[in-house]
Write a protein that holds these residues in place. Sequence first.
Motif, PDB file in Angstrom:
ATOM      1  N   PRO A  34       0.821  -1.226   0.000  1.00  0.00           N
ATOM      2  CA  PRO A  34       0.000   0.000   0.000  1.00  0.00           C
ATOM      3  C   PRO A  34       0.849   1.268   0.000  1.00  0.00           C
ATOM      4  CG  PRO A  34      -0.888  -1.603   1.549  1.00  0.00           C
ATOM      5  CD  PRO A  34       0.449  -2.109   1.128  1.00  0.00           C
ATOM      6  N   LEU A  35       1.929   1.263   0.767  1.00  0.00           N
ATOM      7  CA  LEU A  35       2.816   2.420   0.789  1.00  0.00           C
ATOM      8  C   LEU A  35       3.491   2.608  -0.564  1.00  0.00           C
ATOM      9  CD1 LEU A  35       4.251   4.708   2.284  1.00  0.00           C
ATOM     10  CD2 LEU A  35       5.958   3.028   3.067  1.00  0.00           C
ATOM     11  N   VAL A  36       3.927   1.510  -1.172  1.00  0.00           N
ATOM     12  CA  VAL A  36       4.554   1.586  -2.494  1.00  0.00           C
ATOM     13  C   VAL A  36       3.553   2.114  -3.518  1.00  0.00           C
ATOM     14  CG1 VAL A  36       5.664   0.264  -4.341  1.00  0.00           C
ATOM     15  CG2 VAL A  36       6.170  -0.282  -1.962  1.00  0.00           C
ATOM     16  N   PHE A  37       2.310   1.633  -3.454  1.00  0.00           N
ATOM     17  CA  PHE A  37       1.269   2.112  -4.369  1.00  0.00           C
ATOM     18  C   PHE A  37       1.054   3.618  -4.219  1.00  0.00           C
ATOM     19  CE2 PHE A  37      -1.522  -1.755  -5.674  1.00  0.00           C
ATOM     20  CZ  PHE A  37      -0.389  -2.445  -6.057  1.00  0.00           C
ATOM     21  N   LEU A  38       1.017   4.088  -2.979  1.00  0.00           N
ATOM     22  CA  LEU A  38       0.791   5.510  -2.747  1.00  0.00           C
ATOM     23  C   LEU A  38       1.953   6.360  -3.250  1.00  0.00           C
ATOM     24  CD1 LEU A  38      -0.815   5.500   0.822  1.00  0.00           C
ATOM     25  CD2 LEU A  38      -1.932   6.083  -1.337  1.00  0.00           C
ATOM     26  N   VAL A  39       3.184   5.927  -2.965  1.00  0.00           N
ATOM     27  CA  VAL A  39       4.362   6.659  -3.440  1.00  0.00           C
ATOM     28  C   VAL A  39       4.399   6.663  -4.965  1.00  0.00           C
ATOM     29  CG1 VAL A  39       6.882   6.696  -3.484  1.00  0.00           C
ATOM     30  CG2 VAL A  39       5.684   6.223  -1.341  1.00  0.00           C
ATOM     31  N   ALA A  40       4.144   5.502  -5.562  1.00  0.00           N
ATOM     32  CA  ALA A  40       4.140   5.417  -7.022  1.00  0.00           C
ATOM     33  C   ALA A  40       3.066   6.322  -7.615  1.00  0.00           C
ATOM     34  CB  ALA A  40       3.920   3.973  -7.455  1.00  0.00           C
ATOM     35  N   SER A  41       1.882   6.339  -7.010  1.00  0.00           N
ATOM     36  CA  SER A  41       0.791   7.198  -7.496  1.00  0.00           C
ATOM     37  C   SER A  41       1.198   8.664  -7.468  1.00  0.00           C
ATOM     38  CB  SER A  41      -0.469   6.986  -6.650  1.00  0.00           C
ATOM     39  OG  SER A  41      -0.928   5.652  -6.749  1.00  0.00           O
ATOM     40  N   LEU A  42       1.888   9.064  -6.409  1.00  0.00           N
ATOM     41  CA  LEU A  42       2.346  10.449  -6.295  1.00  0.00           C
ATOM     42  C   LEU A  42       3.311  10.809  -7.416  1.00  0.00           C
ATOM     43  CD1 LEU A  42       2.560  13.124  -4.737  1.00  0.00           C
ATOM     44  CD2 LEU A  42       4.360  12.066  -3.338  1.00  0.00           C
ATOM     45  N   PHE A  43       4.259   9.913  -7.700  1.00  0.00           N
ATOM     46  CA  PHE A  43       5.223  10.180  -8.766  1.00  0.00           C
ATOM     47  C   PHE A  43       4.556  10.133 -10.144  1.00  0.00           C
ATOM     48  CE2 PHE A  43       8.409   9.690  -5.541  1.00  0.00           C
ATOM     49  CZ  PHE A  43       9.496  10.399  -6.017  1.00  0.00           C
ATOM     50  N   PHE A  44       3.592   9.222 -10.341  1.00  0.00           N
ATOM     51  CA  PHE A  44       2.868   9.188 -11.614  1.00  0.00           C
ATOM     52  C   PHE A  44       2.141  10.511 -11.832  1.00  0.00           C
ATOM     53  CE2 PHE A  44       2.244   4.320 -11.004  1.00  0.00           C
ATOM     54  CZ  PHE A  44       3.544   4.102 -11.405  1.00  0.00           C
ATOM     55  N   ALA A  45       1.513  11.010 -10.762  1.00  0.00           N
ATOM     56  CA  ALA A  45       0.780  12.282 -10.859  1.00  0.00           C
ATOM     57  C   ALA A  45       1.719  13.433 -11.212  1.00  0.00           C
ATOM     58  CB  ALA A  45       0.062  12.566  -9.542  1.00  0.00           C
ATOM     59  N   MET A  46       2.900  13.445 -10.611  1.00  0.00           N
ATOM     60  CA  MET A  46       3.863  14.517 -10.887  1.00  0.00           C
ATOM     61  C   MET A  46       4.429  14.417 -12.294  1.00  0.00           C
ATOM     62  SD  MET A  46       5.980  15.114  -7.325  1.00  0.00           S
ATOM     63  CE  MET A  46       6.765  13.495  -7.375  1.00  0.00           C
ATOM     64  N   ASP A  47       4.433  13.222 -12.871  1.00  0.00           N
ATOM     65  CA  ASP A  47       4.985  13.031 -14.208  1.00  0.00           C
ATOM     66  C   ASP A  47       3.919  13.113 -15.295  1.00  0.00           C
ATOM     67  OD1 ASP A  47       7.390  12.546 -15.711  1.00  0.00           O
ATOM     68  OD2 ASP A  47       6.673  10.515 -16.131  1.00  0.00           O
ATOM     69  N   THR A  48       2.690  13.452 -14.914  1.00  0.00           N
ATOM     70  CA  THR A  48       1.575  13.541 -15.865  1.00  0.00           C
ATOM     71  C   THR A  48       1.030  14.966 -15.848  1.00  0.00           C
ATOM     72  OG1 THR A  48       1.009  11.244 -15.338  1.00  0.00           O
ATOM     73  CG2 THR A  48      -0.611  12.517 -16.578  1.00  0.00           C
ATOM     74  N   SER A  49       1.080  15.608 -16.968  1.00  0.00           N
ATOM     75  CA  SER A  49       0.680  17.021 -17.022  1.00  0.00           C
ATOM     76  C   SER A  49      -0.829  17.214 -17.092  1.00  0.00           C
ATOM     77  CB  SER A  49       1.334  17.697 -18.240  1.00  0.00           C
ATOM     78  OG  SER A  49       0.965  17.033 -19.439  1.00  0.00           O
ATOM     79  N   VAL A  50      -1.543  16.247 -17.692  1.00  0.00           N
ATOM     80  CA  VAL A  50      -2.994  16.369 -17.876  1.00  0.00           C
ATOM     81  C   VAL A  50      -3.681  15.215 -17.155  1.00  0.00           C
ATOM     82  CG1 VAL A  50      -4.879  16.490 -19.544  1.00  0.00           C
ATOM     83  CG2 VAL A  50      -2.646  17.471 -20.124  1.00  0.00           C
ATOM     84  N   THR A  83      -8.302  -2.014   8.028  1.00  0.00           N
ATOM     85  CA  THR A  83      -7.166  -2.314   7.151  1.00  0.00           C
ATOM     86  C   THR A  83      -7.647  -2.768   5.786  1.00  0.00           C
ATOM     87  OG1 THR A  83      -5.819  -2.947   9.055  1.00  0.00           O
ATOM     88  CG2 THR A  83      -5.079  -3.704   6.893  1.00  0.00           C
ATOM     89  N   ASN A  84      -8.652  -3.640   5.762  1.00  0.00           N
ATOM     90  CA  ASN A  84      -9.177  -4.131   4.490  1.00  0.00           C
ATOM     91  C   ASN A  84      -9.812  -3.020   3.682  1.00  0.00           C
ATOM     92  OD1 ASN A  84      -8.505  -6.895   4.434  1.00  0.00           O
ATOM     93  ND2 ASN A  84     -10.095  -7.343   5.939  1.00  0.00           N
ATOM     94  N   PHE A  85     -10.515  -2.106   4.362  1.00  0.00           N
ATOM     95  CA  PHE A  85     -11.163  -1.033   3.613  1.00  0.00           C
ATOM     96  C   PHE A  85     -10.138  -0.096   2.978  1.00  0.00           C
ATOM     97  CE2 PHE A  85     -12.936   3.173   3.034  1.00  0.00           C
ATOM     98  CZ  PHE A  85     -14.025   2.876   2.241  1.00  0.00           C
ATOM     99  N   LEU A  86      -9.049   0.175   3.668  1.00  0.00           N
ATOM    100  CA  LEU A  86      -8.041   1.085   3.140  1.00  0.00           C
ATOM    101  C   LEU A  86      -7.470   0.595   1.814  1.00  0.00           C
ATOM    102  CD1 LEU A  86      -6.119   2.177   6.365  1.00  0.00           C
ATOM    103  CD2 LEU A  86      -7.669   3.550   4.956  1.00  0.00           C
ATOM    104  N   LYS A  87      -7.517  -0.718   1.597  1.00  0.00           N
ATOM    105  CA  LYS A  87      -7.040  -1.255   0.318  1.00  0.00           C
ATOM    106  C   LYS A  87      -7.859  -0.714  -0.850  1.00  0.00           C
ATOM    107  CE  LYS A  87      -7.415  -5.645   1.131  1.00  0.00           C
ATOM    108  NZ  LYS A  87      -7.315  -7.117   0.980  1.00  0.00           N
ATOM    109  N   LEU A  88      -9.139  -0.457  -0.608  1.00  0.00           N
ATOM    110  CA  LEU A  88     -10.026  -0.028  -1.693  1.00  0.00           C
ATOM    111  C   LEU A  88      -9.605   1.319  -2.276  1.00  0.00           C
ATOM    112  CD1 LEU A  88     -13.864  -0.489  -1.729  1.00  0.00           C
ATOM    113  CD2 LEU A  88     -12.864   1.649  -2.478  1.00  0.00           C
ATOM    114  N   PRO A  89      -9.541   2.405  -1.494  1.00  0.00           N
ATOM    115  CA  PRO A  89      -9.120   3.684  -2.100  1.00  0.00           C
ATOM    116  C   PRO A  89      -7.667   3.678  -2.561  1.00  0.00           C
ATOM    117  CG  PRO A  89      -9.342   3.906   0.280  1.00  0.00           C
ATOM    118  CD  PRO A  89      -9.920   2.571  -0.071  1.00  0.00           C
TER     119      PRO A  89
END
Length: 395
Positions: A34-50, A83-89
């Motif tokens: 989950p932490l890796v997913f969140l960090v990756a999502s942040l970097f994907f967002a920063m690397d996407t202009s639109v 814990t299980n619910f946090l997986k969803l968002p």
Amino acid sequence: MQIPKTMAEHKTTICEVLFCVALLAVFLPFKIYPLVFLVASLFFAMDTSVRLWHPWVVFLAIFTGYALLVFLVGLPDGHRDMTNFLKLPINFCYLYFAVGWLARRDNSRLLRWVDLALHVALALTLLQLLIYHQAVGFRWIAGASGSAQGSALYRASHYFWGLDDKNMFGARIALLGFVYVLLPLVRQQGRVWWRIALVLLLAWLSLSRTPVVALLMGVFCLVWAASGIRWRVVLGLTAVLALPLIAQKVIRIENITASNDGMGVRMVYWKAFFEHFTTISPLGNGFMSGGDFLDRYAAFYHGEPHIHNTFLSCYLDFGIIGLASYVLFLFYFYRFCLARQSTKLFWWIAAVPLLAIMMILYSGYDNDIILYLVLIFLLGSGHPVAIKHVKGRIA
């Protein structure tokens, strides 16, 4: 590997590394994904202009928002439910930002890196399964006689990779294994037979019927689509001749309705769902309500938290709004993929193993489903795949 020359190139490289790390993180016994997913999502967002905007995003947001509302209304006391619910968002956030990032770039290098990551993941999967089998003296190397025997293979003391649950590990092998099979289709316009053999071997060694059946369906559809009329006749005859063996050794048809058989358990749970459908609130019974429902209405209950069917689980937990928004999310995600590449055949073949497993296992927001959707989009959103002209090769 060429060293990035600009900050943008450096950021893109980090994103590609995080994409592969996220793929491998779900196999680790300690749950850092989950932490890796969140960090990756942040970097994907920063690397996407639109930002990505499409109907599937809207329905995914509706499903997530309604699930959150249902969860907060019936807020559970248990740490496990939280814990299980946090997986969803977290999982859906990763899906949105990963697909948005992939949709606006050339993914040729990333495909090579994903191929390497899957080499590593499946090699360690093979090692894990062999260690399990070695611990029981390879008694079940030719297959398990029942679900209980298959589950007994998974000893916590020998667990270091993947999952310690037979069905969930088997489903992951099937989904990521099929991506592994499809990769040469995209990169080199060819089928690599040893890859097919490897993932089928892994599925067999898992002692779970789920991956074997799902992979056989997917591989059969792939080979059928790429074959001419004469080879289709051969495939059809082979399938008919092999059906009794598959029914006995893979599906274990003689035990399929037994109360200690995984498929027999599912049938009892599904029967309870339809027989007591009117007791389910149209707004849903609440997050992870499957356990209480089955304990009350099923002829027997073995403690599972869901009903072993993605769509039935969606309705049971989140009612009409949850089921409708989830189905529409999948439908419009397919339309989104089709707009990227008009080869319907590729998308339908890719959907076969996923739908087969969703009908008998997942709750709907599991990381395996999310990873599979992201990876299939990565594979199919590049150059068109002419499946009917794909040639088989050994390596």
